[in-house]
Each structure stands twice: as C-alpha cells, then as structure tokens.
Design an enzyme around this catalytic site. Structure first.
Site, PDB file in Angstrom:
ATOM      1  N   GLU A   1       0.843  -1.187   0.000  1.00 26.83           N
ATOM      2  CA  GLU A   1       0.000   0.000   0.000  1.00 26.83           C
ATOM      3  C   GLU A   1       0.889   1.251   0.000  1.00 26.83           C
ATOM      4  OE1 GLU A   1      -2.771   0.401   3.223  1.00 26.83           O
ATOM      5  OE2 GLU A   1      -3.711   2.129   2.306  1.00 26.83           O
TER       6      GLU A   1
ATOM      7  N   GLY B   1       3.637   2.595  10.743  1.00 26.48           N
ATOM      8  CA  GLY B   1       3.395   1.822  11.962  1.00 26.48           C
ATOM      9  C   GLY B   1       3.165   0.348  11.679  1.00 26.48           C
ATOM     10  N   ALA B   2       2.265   0.072  10.752  1.00 24.51           N
ATOM     11  CA  ALA B   2       1.910  -1.309  10.469  1.00 24.51           C
ATOM     12  C   ALA B   2       1.057  -1.361   9.208  1.00 24.51           C
ATOM     13  CB  ALA B   2       1.130  -1.915  11.634  1.00 24.51           C
ATOM     14  N   MET B   3       0.807  -2.587   8.734  1.00 18.34           N
ATOM     15  CA  MET B   3       0.056  -2.749   7.484  1.00 18.34           C
ATOM     16  C   MET B   3      -0.874  -3.952   7.571  1.00 18.34           C
ATOM     17  SD  MET B   3      -0.585  -1.685   4.474  1.00 18.34           S
ATOM     18  CE  MET B   3      -1.873  -2.498   3.532  1.00 18.34           C
ATOM     19  N   GLU B   4      -2.109  -3.725   7.117  1.00 19.23           N
ATOM     20  CA  GLU B   4      -3.197  -4.684   7.330  1.00 19.23           C
ATOM     21  C   GLU B   4      -3.327  -5.759   6.260  1.00 19.23           C
ATOM     22  OE1 GLU B   4      -3.646  -1.369   6.485  1.00 19.23           O
ATOM     23  OE2 GLU B   4      -5.339  -1.130   5.112  1.00 19.23           O
ATOM     24  N   ASN B   5      -2.264  -6.170   5.578  1.00 14.95           N
ATOM     25  CA  ASN B   5      -2.348  -7.218   4.556  1.00 14.95           C
ATOM     26  C   ASN B   5      -3.254  -8.361   5.015  1.00 14.95           C
ATOM     27  OD1 ASN B   5      -0.007  -5.835   3.370  1.00 14.95           O
ATOM     28  ND2 ASN B   5       1.063  -6.773   5.094  1.00 14.95           N
TER      29      ASN B   5
ATOM     30  N   GLU C   1      -5.094  -2.541  12.863  1.00 13.74           N
ATOM     31  CA  GLU C   1      -4.830  -3.405  11.696  1.00 13.74           C
ATOM     32  C   GLU C   1      -5.818  -4.560  11.657  1.00 13.74           C
ATOM     33  OE1 GLU C   1      -3.003  -1.875   9.750  1.00 13.74           O
ATOM     34  OE2 GLU C   1      -2.026  -0.572  11.209  1.00 13.74           O
TER      35      GLU C   1
ATOM     36  N   HIS D   1      -9.146  -3.475  10.317  1.00 12.57           N
ATOM     37  CA  HIS D   1      -9.135  -3.302   8.861  1.00 12.57           C
ATOM     38  C   HIS D   1      -9.620  -4.553   8.127  1.00 12.57           C
ATOM     39  CE1 HIS D   1      -7.638   0.567   7.691  1.00 12.57           C
ATOM     40  NE2 HIS D   1      -6.455   0.467   8.253  1.00 12.57           N
TER      41      HIS D   1
ATOM     42  N   GLU E   1      -9.603   4.353   6.450  1.00 10.45           N
ATOM     43  CA  GLU E   1      -8.731   4.828   7.526  1.00 10.45           C
ATOM     44  C   GLU E   1      -9.490   5.607   8.602  1.00 10.45           C
ATOM     45  OE1 GLU E   1      -6.158   3.481   8.002  1.00 10.45           O
ATOM     46  OE2 GLU E   1      -5.454   2.748   6.073  1.00 10.45           O
TER      47      GLU E   1
HETATM   48  N1  B3K Z   1      -2.866   1.156   5.670  1.00  9.21           N
HETATM   49  C1  B3K Z   1      -1.555   1.319   6.225  1.00  9.21           C
HETATM   50  C2  B3K Z   1      -0.870   2.552   5.771  1.00  9.21           C
HETATM   51  C3  B3K Z   1      -0.159   2.417   4.485  1.00  9.21           C
HETATM   52  C4  B3K Z   1       0.650   3.646   4.211  1.00  9.21           C
HETATM   53  C5  B3K Z   1       1.216   3.655   2.847  1.00  9.21           C
HETATM   54  N2  B3K Z   1       2.059   4.797   2.610  1.00  9.21           N
HETATM   55  C6  B3K Z   1      -1.558   1.291   7.711  1.00  9.21           C
HETATM   56  C7  B3K Z   1      -2.841   1.600   8.361  1.00  9.21           C
HETATM   57  O1  B3K Z   1      -3.370   2.676   8.278  1.00  9.21           O
HETATM   58  O2  B3K Z   1      -3.380   0.727   8.971  1.00  9.21           O
HETATM   59 ZN    ZN Z   2      -5.259   2.048   8.797  1.00  9.85          ZN
END
Ligand code: B3K
Ligand code: ZN
Length: 880
Positions: free
Chosen positions: A125, A265-269, A302, A305, A324
């Site tokens: 992302e 901070g983190a990513m919700e894959n 996360e 999400h 978000e």
């Molecule tokens: N969705 C990601 C953020 C990605 C940022 C890309 N530049 C984390 C979050 O908001 O949960």
């Molecule tokens: Zn988020």
C-alpha cells in the site's frame, strides 16, 4: 532515472478499469540480489468499458518475458507502464504470463519487496505491488491469489503469504517451498509475503460462532519474550469486533510479523499483518506505558481493517478515509471500551483530541490542507495524513453521535450487507449509515453533512451569550465559519453536533443536551434562570472545530472544578493555561503566574476524587505547537521560553504538592499497563520532572539525586525513562552519567536506543545546544539514517518535535533540515516527504525565521530529480 509519471491525479477523472484480473498465481524465487517473479494472471476485458490497450503498472523491474495464452506477444513501454495492444478480442478470459526480476537488497524505499535483517518483507500500500510485478495496481481490481515461495531453507526457514498454507516441502540444493492460497479476493495493495528466520508466539482461539482460529505473532528469535502484550491485544481485538459490531474473524490463521525496517506503523495485509517492531515488541523492562497503549491500538487498528478496508475496500485512493477514518474511529472506540470506567475513557478521548488539535488543525490551516476525501494528488503517499485518519475518524464519530450507538451499528451492518467484497466510496458508507437511520437528522441532512468530506479547513464556531436578568432568558448565538484553504476560497455551512450543558454559579448542572448546528448562525434560548448560567460547550469535543468563546477565568474555574463532562474540565484548564501563555508571548513581559491559576492547579493535584491519569493531563501545559496555532505571527523560541517559564513556576509554587504527589503515587505495584497503574506512573513522572525543575531554580541537589536513584532502581521502563527524562529536561549534570548508563544497559535493544536518541534530540534548548548534540548523535555508531525508526528518533525529534530548538535565528536548524530532506530523498522518499513537512507552517514565522525557512525550502525545491513525494510537499509550501 525516475520511472512513472509526474502527473497530478484528479478524483474527478476516475474511470473503471478496462480489464479485470480474476486470479493471480505468483511464484517467487527469493534471492536478495535478484528475485525472480513469475506472474500468471487470468485477465478479461471489462465489458462496460470501450475496448482499449492493457496498461500495467511497473517500477524498477527487469522484464524477461510476456506471454498471452502461452504465446509471445508484442508490447511497448510508455511512462513506465507495460502496454499490450494486441490482445484477444471479446470478453473471454485469457492467460497473461509475465516474468520479471527485482533486487530486494537494493530496495531502500521499503516499498515493494525488500530485505531487512536478512529477511524478506513486502509493503504494497498504496502503490508498491508494481515494484514486485506488472499489474493493474489500483484498489478496485480484486483478484484471487495463489502464491508459491521458494528460498534457501537454512537462511529462510519461514515462508509466509496471505491466507492458508496448502503445501510445503523441500527442493534441491537446500531450498524449500511453501504454497499459500488466500480464500478471499483482494486488491493487490493487501498482498504480502515474508521469508526469514522467525519464531512465533501462537494462540488458538474459538470465536463466538464456534470456529477455531490460529493466531501467530512472528518475531526474530531473541524477541519472543516481548510478544505477550501484542498477542493479548490481538485476542482482545478479535473478541471486541465480534461483540461490539458482530464482525467475526474470517480466516483460519491470522498472522502478525514484526520488522525493524518499516516506513509506517503497520500494514493490514489480508491475514498477514506486517508491523513495525515498535508496535509489537514490549516487556516491562524495555517498553513504556505509552508503548503498551500504542501496541494495543495499532494491533486493534490493523485487525479491524480486516472488515473495514479488506472485506470492503476503497474504489480509488481518494476514498482512503473510507477505510482509515472508519478504522481509526474503531480503534479509538476499542481502546475506550477496554479502558473501562468513564474517567479512563475520557483520558483516552482527551489524548485523541490532543493529537487532532496539535497535528491535524495545523495541517488543515497550512499549505497541505486537503479535504478528508482529497480531490487531487501528485503522490498518494503524501495523503496518509492526520486529516484522512484523525479528522476522518471525527467525521465517523459525528455520524455515531447523530444516529446513536445502536443506529451506527445498524448502519455498519447495512454497509456490509450491501458492499461485502466490493471496492466502494465514502458516499456509499455515509449512505448506508443514513439508510439504516432514515428518520435521523443525519439522514435528513446527509448532503450537507458530506461537506465534511469535501471541504478542507477547520470550522470555527463563535459563541456569543446574553442574559437578561429581567426576563430570566439566557441565549447562546452560535455562528460558524471556515477559513479558506488552498483551492477552496468559499465554504458552505457544516452540520455540527454541539453537546452543551449549563451550570449554575456553584457548578451544579442546570440542563444538558445536544444541538445540531446547520445554519451559518443560530440562537438558542433558555428561559427561567435567576442568575447567568455558565455554559459548557462542545462537551466531549463533539465536533472537530475551534470553539471561540470568551470564557472568563471565573467561568473556566467553575468548569474545571465542577463540570460533569471530564473533557470540558480538562479543556477549561487548557484554556486557562493557553490564555496566560498567549498574554505572556504577546506582552514580552516576564512570566508571572497568578495565584488563582496556581491554586486551581493545586486543587486538581490534591483532589482525592480525580484519577492520577486525569491529573497528569490537566497539569500538562498545552504543547508549543498548539500555542503557536493560536497566534498569527509566531516566534517559536519565545513560545518555548514562555512555556518553560510557566512550567518552572508551576514546579516551584506547587513544590510541596508535587512532593506529595510523587510520594503518594510512586509505588504502582507489580507492573501492569492498565489505566490506573499507568496513570499513577504518569503522574509520578510529571511530579519528578517538576521537582527537578524546581531544584534547578533553587540549585538544590536532593530531587535530582532521587531522580538518579529512581532511574537506577526502576523495575520498569516507564519509571526508568521518566526519571531519565526528568534529569535531561531539567538540564541537571546527572543527566550525563544517566544517559551513558542507559546506553550501556540497552545497547542491544534497538527500540530503547530510539528513545535514547529521541530524548536528546528533543530536549529543551539551552542556548542553542541541541543542534550540535543532534549532529553528534548522527555520528554515533548506533545511528543509521537508512533505518526509518532511527532516522525519526534523531532527525524528526529535532525538526518536527522540538520547535524551540529547531527554529534558530541563525537558520542553522533549517540548513540541517534541508540537507536531511535531500539526503533522505535519495534513499527513501516517503520518509523524506514526512520530514519535508516540518516547515509546513513557515509563513506564520516571525522574521528572521520566515525568510530563512523560505530559503531552505527553495533550496530543496531547486534540487533536480526530487521524488514526487518531496516535490509535492515543497512546491505546495512555496505556492501562494
Ligand atoms: N494502511 C496502512 C498505511 C499504508 C501507508 C502507505 N504509505 C496502515 C494503516 O493505516 O493501517
Ligand atoms: Zn489504517
């Protein structure tokens, strides 16, 4: 050479994709220097779009082969895209096979596939997937993924991707493989893979519906003892989403993996969240209460999400707040619900509002101001902002306020009924909330309410009151306005929920309610009062606005002592302090705090009915940036001096009270990061800082000595760090040995070293001493500008979080800033662009800073080959 376009993208230009990608089979041969990626897609034309060429996004890829239905085909490259013009006619699916290689070890942008500590991670992302393979890299193209990972077994024993592990085994030459199938269709920004030497804390849980799930938190082998809190937070998140919103975990396996090199901070894959170690690792020896709280909320965020973002995603990146803003709202509610009692909930609300007002309000008033749903961008990564996140969350919160908690839950249910599995817009979300609550004021005013999505800028609500002692009628006139922002000169009235109460002179509540302001100006009348009531306006911060009302000190003292709304009690103290700070800043007179103010602070500190956490918030002065926002022309050094002088007077005048507070709260029992004991630690820390400041004024050595002792003996990082910070903040000579000792103890703990760096770079300036310290810190063997956490701990702590030290009159701070922006941009544009924003508000600065700041920004802007990220920030800053 830069690839891709440098074109501004407009929301109004949205077009559905000309092709759909139904399924993707990816096969990776992982190698740090050269990773081979075989991508087999089932593609078909979108029958609703005029036949045209297929344009696939790609960046920093080496293309080896393109086959359509197994046959070679012609293609061309245009603006970084792979263009295929000769594809089968008709709407039948065809197979497209693309073979590329990339170089993860050379990937310093940390977007796409990269290497950190000899492990592989991905970040896709917003537009990182195109750095892995050619693709339709846009969130409205959702596909089913099957992923095979192959790598050296000894070096990369763990191979992870989204979904379920369906096959694994050994290959020749010491390699092995794992095959993962994701049962859910997803946009490519939710793709992830991880490979490396990792270990996991595991937990099996059973959901309300009786389904079993495996939760895993993967970290580097030495870090397993720091994963308990993250796992507890994850379990709490799973339970909360099911009980509060009826949203269950939809996967057999849910994984979190921590990496120390991460841009955010983190990513919700989907099913494989990747986290910055900062938001996973904690034990009492290395993490503070704030770290524990942040971990809880980011793990929650996360996880939440998974429904708000993954099951229902964004149609295009302009809709980012759809996921978000909503997910921040959800994580805020989660933390409040876990905090439990009303006082702890209020503390969380105050903390959230503080972030909004110190970070988002300035953004909304500066050159990067944009609506919650932006209309244009050059680089989407620049729009992961406090406006999209925190203001977006306030917009969702206002919806809940207007339709009620149950009505909101109903609206969310309808949203999922309608849109599960789809990529949708902010309009779709608001519509679902309205349709589930057709009789609400929200539904009736939906069109007007949605101006919160389209109009930038922080609305102001000006209040005038009138009391007629003869008729006994009290009236409040509420008038709203909104300043112009770049590209938006005129604004129309918003729908603003205003929670109100009236108190009598002794602080008893006379009435309370909610008024929804929809016109430019409205007058409310309250008949039947013998004396003029005290208004408590915007309780709980019911809307993200600036409230302009000339409260008298008497009114504020009444509210501080009596209001039934804890938020407004805190707010009264903030207003008392801000008013005084502004008067001192403007008058240039020496700072002398008056007795009524000091007495009010003493009463709060001594009040047996108030929680320690709340006292800590009330007795903490408004931030320098918050004070600066209230002033037209800003001298940051003057603001710093005033705030420091106020702090020292509060320290000295309340000396016995701080001593009492310290002694009475210093034992918080066996370490637990719950609201009550962390509140006690926060207040103890604040007391210690004030005691050391008072000692500085009186040249007394007792309290610094006690602080040093506590620093040495503390059994947890919160107390230890607070004691160290008290010494550093007060500038006592014991700070030097304490800092040395701290470094020696924690030299192998990266996250603790980040704190060590940040504390020094963020220390109060004494005669310009911080910049030389910052320069020295950058020479320290433990400094590494390529690691985002470390870069932030030194460079951002100075440029973005230490205004008194950064805005030097000799411009050396700005020169340092421009050097770092340029240096960082060459390796990591996202981090550089964040830093570039440190001078957003340069136009407000007094001379000589104003001209010097402009010059520094122009110096960056003049650099050829800037990234889109930095270019967008600096050119907006320089625009008229
Ligand atoms: N969705 C990601 C953020 C990605 C940022 C890309 N530049 C984390 C979050 O908001 O949960
Ligand atoms: Zn988020």
């Amino acid at each position: 050479m830069r690839e891709g376009t440098s074109k501004v993208i407009y929301r109004a230009d949205y077009q559905p994709p000309a092709f759909w990608i139904d399924s993707v089979e990816l096969c990776f041969d992982l190698d740090p220097a050269k990773t081979r990626v075989l991508n087999r897609m089932r593609v078909r034309r979108n029958p609703e779009v005029m036949p045209q060429a297929l344009r696939l996004d790609g960046e920093e890829l080496n293309l080896a082969r393109v086959l359509v239905d197994g046959q070679g085909t012609s293609f061309k490259m245009e603006e970084g895209q792979l263009v295929l013009e000769h594809l089968p006619d008709g709407n039948a699916p065809f197979e497209l096979e693309i073979f590329t290689t990339c170089a993860p070890a050379k990937n310093t942008k940390l977007m796409g596939l990269y290497v950190s500590n000899d492990s592989f991670f991905t970040q896709c992302e917003a537009e990182g997937f195109r750095r892995i393979t050619y693709f339709l890299d846009r969130p409205d193209v959702m596909a089913s993924y099957t992923v095979t990972l192959r790598a050296d077994k000894r070096r990369y024993p763990v191979l992870l991707s989204n979904g379920n592990l369906v096959e694994h085994g050994d290959l020749d030459d010491g390699r092995h493989f794992a095959k993962w199938v994701d049962p859910f269709r997803k946009p490519c920004y939710l793709f992830a893979l991880v490979a490396g030497k990792l270990v996991a804390r595991e937990q099996r849980v059973t959901s309300r519906s009786g389904k079993d799930h495996l939760l895993q938190v993967f970290v580097r082998p030495g870090d397993l003892d720091k994963t308990e809190h993250a796992m507890n937070s994850l379990m709490a998140s799973v339970a909360w989403d099911e009980s509060r919103f009826g949203l269950p975990l939809d996967l057999e396996r849910f994984m979190i993996v921590a990496t120390s090199d991460f841009n955010m901070g983190a990513m919700e894959n989907k099913g494989l969240n990747i986290f910055n170690t900062k938001y996973v690792l904690a034990n009492q020896a290395t993490a503070t209460d704030t770290d524990y709280a942040n971990i809880e909320s980011v793990v929650g965020h996360e996880y939440f999400h998974n429904w708000t973002g993954n099951r229902v995603t964004c149609r295009d990146w302009f809709q980012l707040s759809l996921k978000e803003g909503l997910t921040v709202f959800r994580d805020q509610e989660f933390s409040q619900d876990l905090a439990g009692d009303p006082s702890a909930r209020a503390v969380k609300r105050i903390e959230d509002v503080r972030v909004l007002r110190t970070a988002q309000f300035p953004e909304d008033a500066g050159p990067m101001a944009h609506p919650v749903r932006p209309d244009q961008y050059l680089e989407i990564n620049n729009f992961y902002t406090v406006t999209v996140y925190e203001k977006g969350a306030e917009v969702v919160r206002m919806m809940q306020t207007l339709v009620g908690r149950e009505g909101f839950a109903r609206g969310l249910t309808l949203y999922f009924q309608r849109h599960d599995g789809q990529a949708v817009t902010c309009d779709d979300f608001a519509q679902a909330i309205a349709d589930a609550n057709p009789d609400s004021q929200f539904a009736q005013r939906l069109g007007q309410f949605k101006r919160w999505y389209s109009q930038a800028g922080t609305p102001r609500v000006r209040v005038q009151t009138n009391f007629d002692p003869v008729s006994g009628i009290y009236s409040l006139t509420l008038s709203q306005s909104c300043p112009s922002t770049p590209g938006q000169a005129e604004k129309l009235p918003f729908v603003i929920p205003i929670a109100l109460g009236l108190l009598d002179g002794s602080g008893r509540e006379l009435t309370s309610g909610m008024h929804v302001l929809t016109e430019a100006s409205e007058t409310l009348t309250f008949p039947g009062y013998a004396e003029e009531p005290v208004p408590s306006i915007l309780r709980g911060f019911s809307a993200p606005v600036v409230l302009e009302y000339d409260y008298s000190d008497r009114q504020l003292l009444t509210l501080l002592a009596n209001d039934s709304d804890p938020f407004n009690r805190w707010e009264a103290a903030q207003r008392l302090a801000t008013g005084r700070a502004l008067a001192f800043v403007r008058s240039q007179e020496p700072v002398r705090l008056d007795a009524p103010y000091i007495e009010a602070m003493r009463s709060v500190l001594r009040d047996p009915a108030l929680d320690a956490a709340f006292k800590d918030l009330v007795l903490t002065l408004p931030a320098e940036t918050y004070i600066a926002e209230q002033i037209e022309v800003v001298d940051p050094q003057r603001i710093h001096l005033v705030r420091e002088a106020m702090r020292e007077q509060i320290a000295t005048a309340l000396l016995p009270d701080w001593e009492w507070a310290y002694e009475a709260h210093k034992e918080s029992g066996a370490y637990r990061p719950d609201p009550v004991s962390s509140g006690r630690r926060a207040l103890t820390g604040l007391a210690l800082t004030h005691l050391c400041l008072a000692a500085r004024a009186s040249r007394d050595a007792v309290w610094p000595g006690k602080a040093y002792q506590r620093f040495k003996d503390a059994s947890n990082m919160t107390d230890r760090f607070n004691a160290l910070a008290a010494l550093v903040t007060s500038g006592h000579e014991l700070a030097t040995p304490a800092l040395q000792r701290f470094h020696a103890i924690f030299k192998d703990e990266a996250l603790v070293l980040d704190k060590w760096f940040a504390l020094q770079a963020g220390a109060p300036d004494r005669g310009g001493n911080v910049l030389p310290i910052v320069r020295q810190l950058m020479q320290h063997p433990d400094f590494n500008i390529r690691n985002p956490n470390r870069a932030r701990s030194v460079i951002f702590s100075y440029c973005s979080a230490n205004p008194g030290a950064f805005h030097r009159s000799d411009a050396a701070g700005y020169v340092f800033w421009s050097d770092r922006v340029i240096e960082l941009d060459a390796m990591n544009p996202q981090v550089a662009a964040r830093l570039a924003r440190a001078l957003d508000r340069w136009k407000k600065l007094a001379e000589p800073q104003r001209s010097a700041a402009r010059e520094a920004i122009a110096r960056v802007a003049a650099k050829p080959d800037l990234s889109n990220d930095v270019r967008e920030v600096v050119s907006r800053a320089l625009a008229d």
